[in-house]
Motif scaffolding. Structure first.
Motif, mmCIF file in Angstrom:
data_model
loop_
_atom_site.group_PDB
_atom_site.id
_atom_site.type_symbol
_atom_site.label_atom_id
_atom_site.label_comp_id
_atom_site.label_asym_id
_atom_site.label_seq_id
_atom_site.Cartn_x
_atom_site.Cartn_y
_atom_site.Cartn_z
ATOM 1 N N GLN A 270 15.007 -108.564 -80.559
ATOM 2 C CA GLN A 270 16.414 -108.653 -80.945
ATOM 3 C C GLN A 270 16.558 -108.717 -82.459
ATOM 4 O OE1 GLN A 270 17.667 -111.169 -77.080
ATOM 5 N NE2 GLN A 270 19.225 -111.145 -78.653
ATOM 6 N N HIS A 271 15.688 -109.466 -83.133
ATOM 7 C CA HIS A 271 15.743 -109.569 -84.582
ATOM 8 C C HIS A 271 15.441 -108.213 -85.229
ATOM 9 C CE1 HIS A 271 14.376 -111.080 -88.633
ATOM 10 N NE2 HIS A 271 15.617 -111.477 -88.536
ATOM 11 N N PHE A 272 14.461 -107.503 -84.676
ATOM 12 C CA PHE A 272 14.155 -106.173 -85.188
ATOM 13 C C PHE A 272 15.408 -105.291 -85.127
ATOM 14 C CE2 PHE A 272 13.002 -101.757 -84.779
ATOM 15 C CZ PHE A 272 12.109 -101.593 -85.816
ATOM 16 N N GLY A 273 16.150 -105.385 -84.037
ATOM 17 C CA GLY A 273 17.371 -104.605 -83.896
ATOM 18 C C GLY A 273 18.384 -104.911 -84.983
ATOM 19 N N LEU A 274 18.421 -106.165 -85.439
ATOM 20 C CA LEU A 274 19.322 -106.533 -86.536
ATOM 21 C C LEU A 274 18.820 -105.990 -87.873
ATOM 22 C CD1 LEU A 274 20.009 -110.253 -85.555
ATOM 23 C CD2 LEU A 274 21.551 -108.296 -85.243
ATOM 24 N N LEU A 275 17.517 -105.990 -88.058
ATOM 25 C CA LEU A 275 16.935 -105.488 -89.304
ATOM 26 C C LEU A 275 17.038 -103.969 -89.401
ATOM 27 C CD1 LEU A 275 13.734 -107.723 -89.416
ATOM 28 C CD2 LEU A 275 15.810 -107.997 -90.795
ATOM 29 N N ASP A 276 16.963 -103.312 -88.269
ATOM 30 C CA ASP A 276 17.057 -101.849 -88.208
ATOM 31 C C ASP A 276 18.533 -101.459 -88.184
ATOM 32 O OD1 ASP A 276 16.685 -99.135 -87.779
ATOM 33 O OD2 ASP A 276 16.171 -99.384 -85.653
ATOM 34 N N ALA A 277 19.190 -101.671 -89.307
ATOM 35 C CA ALA A 277 20.643 -101.510 -89.382
ATOM 36 C C ALA A 277 21.109 -100.095 -89.056
ATOM 37 C CB ALA A 277 21.145 -101.912 -90.773
ATOM 38 N N ASP A 278 20.311 -99.078 -89.377
ATOM 39 C CA ASP A 278 20.749 -97.709 -89.091
ATOM 40 C C ASP A 278 20.304 -97.212 -87.719
ATOM 41 O OD1 ASP A 278 18.051 -97.191 -89.465
ATOM 42 O OD2 ASP A 278 18.339 -95.899 -91.202
ATOM 43 N N GLY A 279 19.567 -98.054 -86.978
ATOM 44 C CA GLY A 279 19.181 -97.730 -85.609
ATOM 45 C C GLY A 279 18.159 -96.622 -85.463
ATOM 46 N N ASP A 280 17.389 -96.354 -86.508
ATOM 47 C CA ASP A 280 16.405 -95.271 -86.434
ATOM 48 C C ASP A 280 15.053 -95.713 -85.873
ATOM 49 O OD1 ASP A 280 15.273 -96.682 -88.561
ATOM 50 O OD2 ASP A 280 15.208 -94.964 -89.923
ATOM 51 N N GLY A 281 14.949 -96.981 -85.438
ATOM 52 C CA GLY A 281 13.706 -97.457 -84.838
ATOM 53 C C GLY A 281 12.681 -97.957 -85.838
ATOM 54 N N GLN A 282 13.071 -98.061 -87.117
ATOM 55 C CA GLN A 282 12.158 -98.532 -88.155
ATOM 56 C C GLN A 282 12.942 -99.266 -89.223
ATOM 57 O OE1 GLN A 282 9.199 -95.867 -89.625
ATOM 58 N NE2 GLN A 282 9.456 -94.471 -87.914
ATOM 59 N N PHE A 283 12.243 -100.152 -89.933
ATOM 60 C CA PHE A 283 12.850 -100.710 -91.138
ATOM 61 C C PHE A 283 11.785 -100.852 -92.200
ATOM 62 C CE2 PHE A 283 11.436 -104.824 -89.633
ATOM 63 C CZ PHE A 283 11.290 -105.586 -90.769
ATOM 64 N N SER A 284 12.237 -100.722 -93.441
ATOM 65 C CA SER A 284 11.342 -100.694 -94.591
ATOM 66 C C SER A 284 11.665 -101.849 -95.546
ATOM 67 C CB SER A 284 11.509 -99.370 -95.330
ATOM 68 O OG SER A 284 12.811 -99.315 -95.897
ATOM 69 N N ARG A 285 10.904 -101.904 -96.616
ATOM 70 C CA ARG A 285 11.153 -102.893 -97.660
ATOM 71 C C ARG A 285 12.580 -102.741 -98.198
ATOM 72 N NH1 ARG A 285 10.339 -104.023 -103.341
ATOM 73 N NH2 ARG A 285 8.987 -105.846 -103.640
ATOM 74 N N ASP A 286 13.013 -101.505 -98.411
ATOM 75 C CA ASP A 286 14.367 -101.267 -98.910
ATOM 76 C C ASP A 286 15.432 -101.758 -97.930
ATOM 77 O OD1 ASP A 286 13.419 -100.163 -101.263
ATOM 78 O OD2 ASP A 286 13.634 -98.088 -100.560
ATOM 79 N N ASP A 287 15.190 -101.571 -96.632
ATOM 80 C CA ASP A 287 16.133 -102.073 -95.628
ATOM 81 C C ASP A 287 16.234 -103.598 -95.704
ATOM 82 O OD1 ASP A 287 16.637 -99.513 -94.567
ATOM 83 O OD2 ASP A 287 14.930 -99.684 -93.203
ATOM 84 N N LEU A 288 15.094 -104.240 -95.890
ATOM 85 C CA LEU A 288 15.083 -105.697 -95.979
ATOM 86 C C LEU A 288 15.841 -106.161 -97.217
ATOM 87 C CD1 LEU A 288 13.966 -108.184 -94.499
ATOM 88 C CD2 LEU A 288 11.913 -107.993 -95.897
ATOM 89 N N LEU A 289 15.611 -105.504 -98.335
ATOM 90 C CA LEU A 289 16.305 -105.874 -99.561
ATOM 91 C C LEU A 289 17.806 -105.622 -99.453
ATOM 92 C CD1 LEU A 289 13.786 -104.603 -102.259
ATOM 93 C CD2 LEU A 289 14.009 -106.907 -101.297
ATOM 94 N N SER A 290 18.190 -104.573 -98.735
ATOM 95 C CA SER A 290 19.621 -104.289 -98.576
ATOM 96 C C SER A 290 20.309 -105.373 -97.759
ATOM 97 C CB SER A 290 19.848 -102.908 -97.973
ATOM 98 O OG SER A 290 19.574 -102.902 -96.592
#
Length: 187
Positions: free
Chosen positions: A13-33
């Motif tokens: 569930q937390h991953f789903g929140l971090l993956d704001a654009d829903g592409d199945g991945q999140f990066s350092r930039d996503d975390l900083l955003s």
């Protein structure tokens, strides 16, 4: 039917929140955003946002980058779940220290009146605007996390909840409510 662990459910569930654009991945930039979105939600002092960005960058550089098993510069759900479990097990003190720093940085932004606690209104803003969590779910979460029942969340209550969220498989742990209710399912 196999049962999905409580920790796996929370991390998914937390991953789903971090993956704001829903592409199945999140990066350092996503975390900083995420820090930037939180800062915007509170119209926060840029120095406070920079502190949270620093805490997130440290978390990525210290732990999350190593979770990227395929080397593509981003984490998928399984890399995230496996990596958080490993980080919390292999370096519990270091992991807890980074969680504590994130809590302190969150608090510096969200505690708008600088009274050392987070109110329901501040907690709701923290999760509804940057992460899109339903306000009713956040109200329920707040009630579960308010251990002493004083109508506010202290740094200690939030820190303990965060540590439980990222490490506990106990279905009754208060920290399970950190990002709203869990949807425990059987796989």
């Amino acid at each position: 039917m196999a049962h999905t662990s409580v920790l796996d459910t929370k991390l998914t569930q937390h991953f789903g929140l971090l993956d704001a654009d829903g592409d199945g991945q999140f990066s350092r930039d996503d975390l900083l955003s995420l820090a930037d979105r939180l800062g915007l939600a509170f119209a926060a002092d840029p120095a406070k946002v920079a502190r949270l960005r620093g805490a997130y960058a440290d978390l990525w550089d210290s732990y999350m980058q190593a979770m990227d098993s395929d080397g593509n510069g981003a984490l998928d759900r399984e890399e995230y779940r496996t990596g958080v479990r490993r980080a919390a097990t292999d370096d519990p003190q270091g992991f807890a220290g980074r969680v504590s720093e994130m809590v302190e940085a969150w608090m510096s932004i969200c505690d708008t009146d600088n009274d050392g606690v987070v109110t329901l209104a501040e907690f709701t803003t923290m999760y509804t605007q940057p992460l899109g969590i339903d306000a009713a779910d956040i109200t329920k979460a707040f009630q579960h996390l308010d251990v002493d029942g004083d109508g506010t969340l202290s740094r200690d209550e939030i820190r303990r909840a965060a540590e439980e969220f990222y490490t506990s498989d106990d279905p009754q742990a208060r920290g399970n409510w950190l990002f709203g209710p869990l949807e425990l399912k059987h796989a």
